[in-house]
Scaffold this active site. Structure first.
Site, PDB file in Angstrom:
ATOM      1  N   GLU A 218      17.411 -29.084  13.722  1.00 50.07           N
ATOM      2  CA  GLU A 218      17.246 -30.638  14.161  1.00 50.07           C
ATOM      3  C   GLU A 218      17.426 -30.768  15.419  1.00 50.07           C
ATOM      4  O   GLU A 218      16.572 -31.710  15.954  1.00 50.07           O
ATOM      5  CB  GLU A 218      18.196 -30.911  13.503  1.00 50.07           C
ATOM      6  CG  GLU A 218      18.697 -32.638  13.327  1.00 50.07           C
ATOM      7  CD  GLU A 218      19.984 -32.911  13.356  1.00 50.07           C
ATOM      8  OE1 GLU A 218      19.949 -33.685  14.736  1.00 50.07           O
ATOM      9  OE2 GLU A 218      21.002 -32.866  12.771  1.00 50.07           O
ATOM     10  N   HIS A 219      18.319 -30.169  16.022  1.00 50.46           N
ATOM     11  CA  HIS A 219      18.344 -30.498  17.583  1.00 50.46           C
ATOM     12  C   HIS A 219      17.179 -30.199  18.361  1.00 50.46           C
ATOM     13  O   HIS A 219      16.579 -30.915  19.152  1.00 50.46           O
ATOM     14  CB  HIS A 219      19.616 -29.584  18.456  1.00 50.46           C
ATOM     15  CG  HIS A 219      20.830 -30.284  17.996  1.00 50.46           C
ATOM     16  ND1 HIS A 219      21.546 -30.616  19.043  1.00 50.46           N
ATOM     17  CD2 HIS A 219      21.525 -30.848  16.793  1.00 50.46           C
ATOM     18  CE1 HIS A 219      22.754 -31.281  18.731  1.00 50.46           C
ATOM     19  NE2 HIS A 219      22.671 -31.254  17.493  1.00 50.46           N
TER      20      HIS A 219
ATOM     21  N   GLU B   2      29.281 -29.550  20.424  1.00 50.22           N
ATOM     22  CA  GLU B   2      29.225 -30.349  19.330  1.00 50.22           C
ATOM     23  C   GLU B   2      30.280 -29.704  18.222  1.00 50.22           C
ATOM     24  O   GLU B   2      31.085 -30.436  17.526  1.00 50.22           O
ATOM     25  CB  GLU B   2      27.973 -30.475  18.694  1.00 50.22           C
ATOM     26  CG  GLU B   2      28.079 -31.469  17.430  1.00 50.22           C
ATOM     27  CD  GLU B   2      26.742 -31.844  16.991  1.00 50.22           C
ATOM     28  OE1 GLU B   2      25.759 -31.046  17.307  1.00 50.22           O
ATOM     29  OE2 GLU B   2      26.677 -32.653  15.850  1.00 50.22           O
TER      30      GLU B   2
ATOM     31  N   HIS C 149      20.878 -27.030  11.300  1.00 50.72           N
ATOM     32  CA  HIS C 149      21.349 -27.937  12.437  1.00 50.72           C
ATOM     33  C   HIS C 149      20.712 -27.798  13.547  1.00 50.72           C
ATOM     34  O   HIS C 149      20.334 -28.663  14.486  1.00 50.72           O
ATOM     35  CB  HIS C 149      22.676 -28.207  12.130  1.00 50.72           C
ATOM     36  CG  HIS C 149      23.310 -29.099  13.242  1.00 50.72           C
ATOM     37  ND1 HIS C 149      24.024 -28.513  14.320  1.00 50.72           N
ATOM     38  CD2 HIS C 149      23.225 -30.505  13.339  1.00 50.72           C
ATOM     39  CE1 HIS C 149      24.653 -29.543  15.020  1.00 50.72           C
ATOM     40  NE2 HIS C 149      23.964 -30.656  14.472  1.00 50.72           N
TER      41      HIS C 149
END
Lengths: 452, 455
Positions: free
Chosen positions: B70-71, B147, B67
């Site tokens: 992904e950022h 997040e 993840h």
């Protein structure tokens, strides 16, 4: 195409764009052909005929949102909408949900400060049964006593839960700080104490007063002919109550006193909301404010707030601003979540970014980027039956011109830097805004201290 | 927005005839599979690139790296500086984002059809040209931590789910949250992200899905032009996990600031592996529809409406995933009712399913909902592309979609009863309870606030 490639090249090089500002490519795009009439019942009807998919979407919206509540009876409007499909003169709640499920139809609804609506999606082949059930839901709800008691308990439980969660605590405090005594401040689902007092009589009275055909908008999208659409609109509204228009809402007070509420919460993050009364759906400044907000905090990963708070400093995952356009001015809301220890730093940065934007307005380059996105992305706004249905409801409910979609890109194109600057200066006063911080760090100083 | 688990909504999947019209596929010589779904209703297109690398491919101590990467994919390449990807897509009128799940990582853009070449140029560039700097990493890891705080640490229900998954799975990496443990996020480095990128971001580990108002043959040419020269790579050997049999019921409780308690019951269940021969996953999908497919389905009708033991109920099951499956029942007790009463009521529903099965009427209702959902699906090009990408990424392939619809329609009442009996067993079960805690001594302040004017 060529023009936008040129822009991209210049953006990359970071050169000034003053010479090319005139020309965001406006593609002429087929917008849906909206047919419009008043039904014999008095309801306003907007219809788009489309036979690509063998299905039908219908939404009936009524001016019966939470702003028609009073503080003592806060929650009556929402409960009325909620109970519409929980029992009619012909059908029990179970008959209704089972009847819809049997044919794969989906009955839904939405509710906000202005509007209560009921929506339906059904296969064309199952249209008759689905519409028959929907007609009963809209026109012959019975608000059964036992079901009201049950649903009150559920709503109260949900409200109590919401009172423990930082995002909902912040939202409630924010609406009250921005709207004060105006009914837009009332929580859409009511308060624990007022919901507990709701009676069947309250719901019947509210229904009779507000669910009249003359206050209803019927949006129809999909696989029927105009003649069929006319019959459907009648079928869904002919037996709505007849009533005089309720008194108009008081006006939203546009100037509010600056306030800052720091509400403790054990969460690891502070939830920050900043705002003030913003604009109505029919504000003459609608387009400058809309485009300006894209630049400030509406434009996904490319807005000023996103750039300052997230991209440059990693202070938050989500940071945004938006105008909630309602019948009367809804709020301009800026929001973010950040860990407690850096909440004051983030708050200062957001306030600075907002004040700077209002003082100086956007740059020509930012305006160009906003126009490219909003105009270039216009086809995505109308690429499904669902989205078109929502536009039909909004256009009808807020009395927007039927050419709203046809005019949209042209209105965006004509917005200037000066208009945005002036419109923001007219509407938003950084020294007169409400701030709510839930899960706030301990207060030492509220202003004047730099901690960078 | 950037992270979620996509449940293939089989109950809104549907019939073969409409759905699978106009799907074309072609594999480039570097192994990139390109799938095109033509839909000419509006002049728009969606590009989705799906990498078969999700959090389940991570190793202990490095959770969350899929993840995080992904950022970082938005943070610039040798050709396109940080932030420019998003600026150029925005300037083209596009919308974009990405998401990471246990099973895969995917990126998408929605734009006017004329902008597809731009989107392909940018997406193919970051498939092999990512420029990961320490400076960008150190900013973005903070964003990811925020997040995590927002999605998990401060959300009682997510917290319950996270802790429950790590109790349910003993060996399988589904025990680790997609977003990663905070202590791992604190120690991840740019080098970890680079290693992840080098390992998994390759054309032969990806599926490109293009859907919308396009011509498949033109799309294949564009794909060749933009993606065709990216070299194929040797992929790491994927680990295989066989979750050891659970030998008895498991319990856990999670305390968090909240008002309402919540009960979650999860049973291990099979997922599709041989879609043409399997029958149990289809029967489980139908079973879930009977329990929770509408307001008049069993759980809502009995527990919420009639007995008023619960104020909310829900059931979940996903028959299509790379890892093992779960049937999950959730309920929030009504005021005055206990977790024990709600659990007893849920168990009563399971018992009656096992003992008396389901009626022909219930079966037909769920199947009608599936058929209707297949038509409604046509209103969303994006969703159709999602289904294709998801099926490819978990290894079943998009051609399984029509087969699944046929098999769902063929499920019998006996099969539903049989899977309930086989899988809804205590030895397979984990029970989790959210134990709500007061917001300690601050209750009073919350209602009154703490006002003072800003200077």
């Amino acid at each position: 195409m060529l023009a936008s490639k040129l822009f991209a090249a210049k953006l990359r090089a970071g050169t000034a764009l003053a010479v090319v500002l005139c020309c965001v490519a406006t593609t002429s795009l087929a917008t849906p052909h909206i047919q419009h009439w008043q039904s014999a019942s008095g309801a306003k009807v907007l219809f788009v005929e489309n036979h690509d998919i063998p299905m039908l979407d219908v939404a009936v919206s009524v001016a019966a949102g939470s702003s028609f509540d009073t503080a003592e009876k806060s929650g009556v409007a929402g409960m009325t909408q909620h109970l519409l499909d929980l029992g009619t003169a012909q059908s029990s709640e179970d008959d209704i949900s089972r009847g819809m499920a049997d044919i794969g139809a989906q009955l839904g609804g939405s509710f906000d400060q202005d509007r209560a609506s009921v929506s339906l999606r059904t296969l064309s082949s199952e249209r008759d049964q689905a519409l028959r059930l929907m007609a009963g839901v809209l026109q012959q709800p019975v608000f059964p006593e036992a079901i009201l008691a049950r649903e009150k308990a559920r709503v109260v439980a949900a409200l109590k839960e919401a009172e423990t969660q930082p995002a909902s605590i912040a939202d409630k405090a924010f609406q009250q700080a921005v709207f004060g005594a105006h009914p837009y401040a009332l929580p859409v689902s009511g308060e624990v104490a007022s919901v507990e007092k709701i009676t069947v009589q309250d719901l019947q009275d509210f229904y009779r007063t507000h669910y009249s055909a003359s206050r209803a908008v019927v949006a129809i999208m999909g696989d029927v002919t105009q003649a069929q659409a006319e019959a459907i609109a009648q079928q869904l509204t002919a037996a709505l109550p007849v009533s005089a228009a309720p008194p108009a809402l008081p006006a939203v007070a546009m100037q509010i006193a600056a306030s800052e509420q720091r509400i403790p919460h054990p969460a690891s993050q502070s939830h920050i909301l900043i705002g003030a009364p913003g604009m109505s759906r029919t504000d003459p400044d609608y387009f400058p404010l809309y485009v300006g907000n894209y630049i400030l905090g509406g434009g996904g990963f490319v807005s000023r707030l996103m750039n300052e708070v997230r991209e440059k400093r990693g202070l938050a995952y989500s940071v945004y601003s938006y105008f909630m356009p309602l019948k009367q001015p809804g709020a301009l809301q800026i929001g973010l979540q950040t860990k407690k220890e850096q909440a004051d730093e983030a708050l200062k940065l957001v306030r600075y970014t907002l004040a700077e934007f209002i003082a100086k307005g956007p740059t020509e380059k930012e305006l160009l980027g906003a126009k490219q996105n909003i105009i270039g992305g216009f086809p995505l706004r109308i690429d499904s039956n669902r989205k078109i249905l929502d536009y039909l409801s909004v256009i009808g409910f807020y009395d927007l011109p039927l050419t709203y979609l046809d005019d949209f890109t042209g209105k965006i194109e004509r917005v200037t830097v000066a208009q945005i600057h002036e419109a923001f200066a007219r509407h938003i006063h950084p020294a007169q805004m409400a701030t709510v911080i839930v899960g706030a760090p301990e207060v030492k100083e509220t202003s004047g201290v730099k901690n960078k | 927005m950037r992270i979620y688990r996509f449940f293939v909504a089989l109950l809104v999947a549907g019939t073969l005839q409409v759905a699978q019209a106009e799907v074309f596929e072609h594999t480039l010589s570097n192994g990139l599979k390109v799938i095109v779904k033509e839909d000419h209703r509006a002049p728009v297109v969606v590009q989705q690139i799906w990498y078969k690398a999700g959090s389940m491919d991570e190793i202990t101590g490095k959770t969350g790296i899929a993840h995080v990467l992904e950022h970082l994919m938005f943070k610039g390449t040798k050709q396109v500086p940080a932030g420019e990807f998003s600026r150029r897509i925005a300037a083209a009128g596009g919308r974009e984002n990405a998401f990471t799940s246990y099973d895969y990582t995917a990126y998408f853009q929605q734009l006017h059809k004329s902008k597809l070449p731009l989107a392909m140029r940018l997406e193919s560039d970051r498939m092999h040209g990512l420029n990961l700097t320490d400076a960008e990493f150190s900013k973005e890891i903070k964003v990811v931590m925020e997040e995590r705080r927002m999605r998990t640490d401060d959300d009682p229900h997510s917290l319950l789910q996270e802790k429950m998954m790590s109790v349910i799975f003993q060996e399988h990496p589904y025990q680790h949250p997609v977003i990663g443990w905070m202590s791992d996020l604190e120690t991840l480095t740019a080098a970890d992200a680079k290693a992840w990128y080098r390992q998994w971001y390759a054309p032969n580990n990806a599926t490109l899905v293009i859907a919308g108002d396009v011509d498949a043959s033109v799309v294949f040419k564009l794909a060749q032009r933009y993606y065709g020269n990216i070299p194929r790579q040797v992929l790491p050997i994927r680990r295989n996990f066989t979750e050891p049999a659970q030998l008895g019921i498991k319990h856990l409780a999670v305390k968090a600031p909240a008002e309402l308690p919540q009960l979650v019951m999860s049973y291990h269940a099979p997922v599709l592996s041989k879609p043409a021969q399997d029958w149990q996953p289809y029967a489980l999908e139908i079973m879930v529809g009977v329990l929770d497919g509408s307001e008049s389905a069993r759980l809502n009708k009995h527990l919420v409406r009639e007995q008023q033991i619960a104020s909310a109920v829900g059931v979940g099951y996903d028959s299509a995933s790379r890892g093992p499956g779960l049937v999950t029942l959730e309920a929030t007790p009504s005021t005055g009712k206990t977790i024990g009463e709600v659990e007893a009521a849920l168990r009563q529903e399971i018992a009656s399913l096992v003992k008396d099965g389901v009626s022909a009427e219930e079966l037909q209702r769920v199947k009608a909902q599936v058929r209707a959902g297949e038509v409604y699906k046509l209103d969303s090009v994006f969703y159709q592309a999602m289904q294709i990408g998801q099926m490819e990424s978990i290894g079943l392939g998009h051609k399984t979609l029509p087969l699944m619809l046929e098999k769902l329609q063929a499920v019998t009442a006996e099969q539903v009863q049989q899977v309930a009996l086989t899988f809804l067993q205590d030895d397979n079960l984990t029970v989790a309870v959210l134990d709500p805690q007061p917001l300690d001594n601050n209750k009073k302040k919350i209602t009154e606030g703490n006002r003072h004017a800003r200077q």
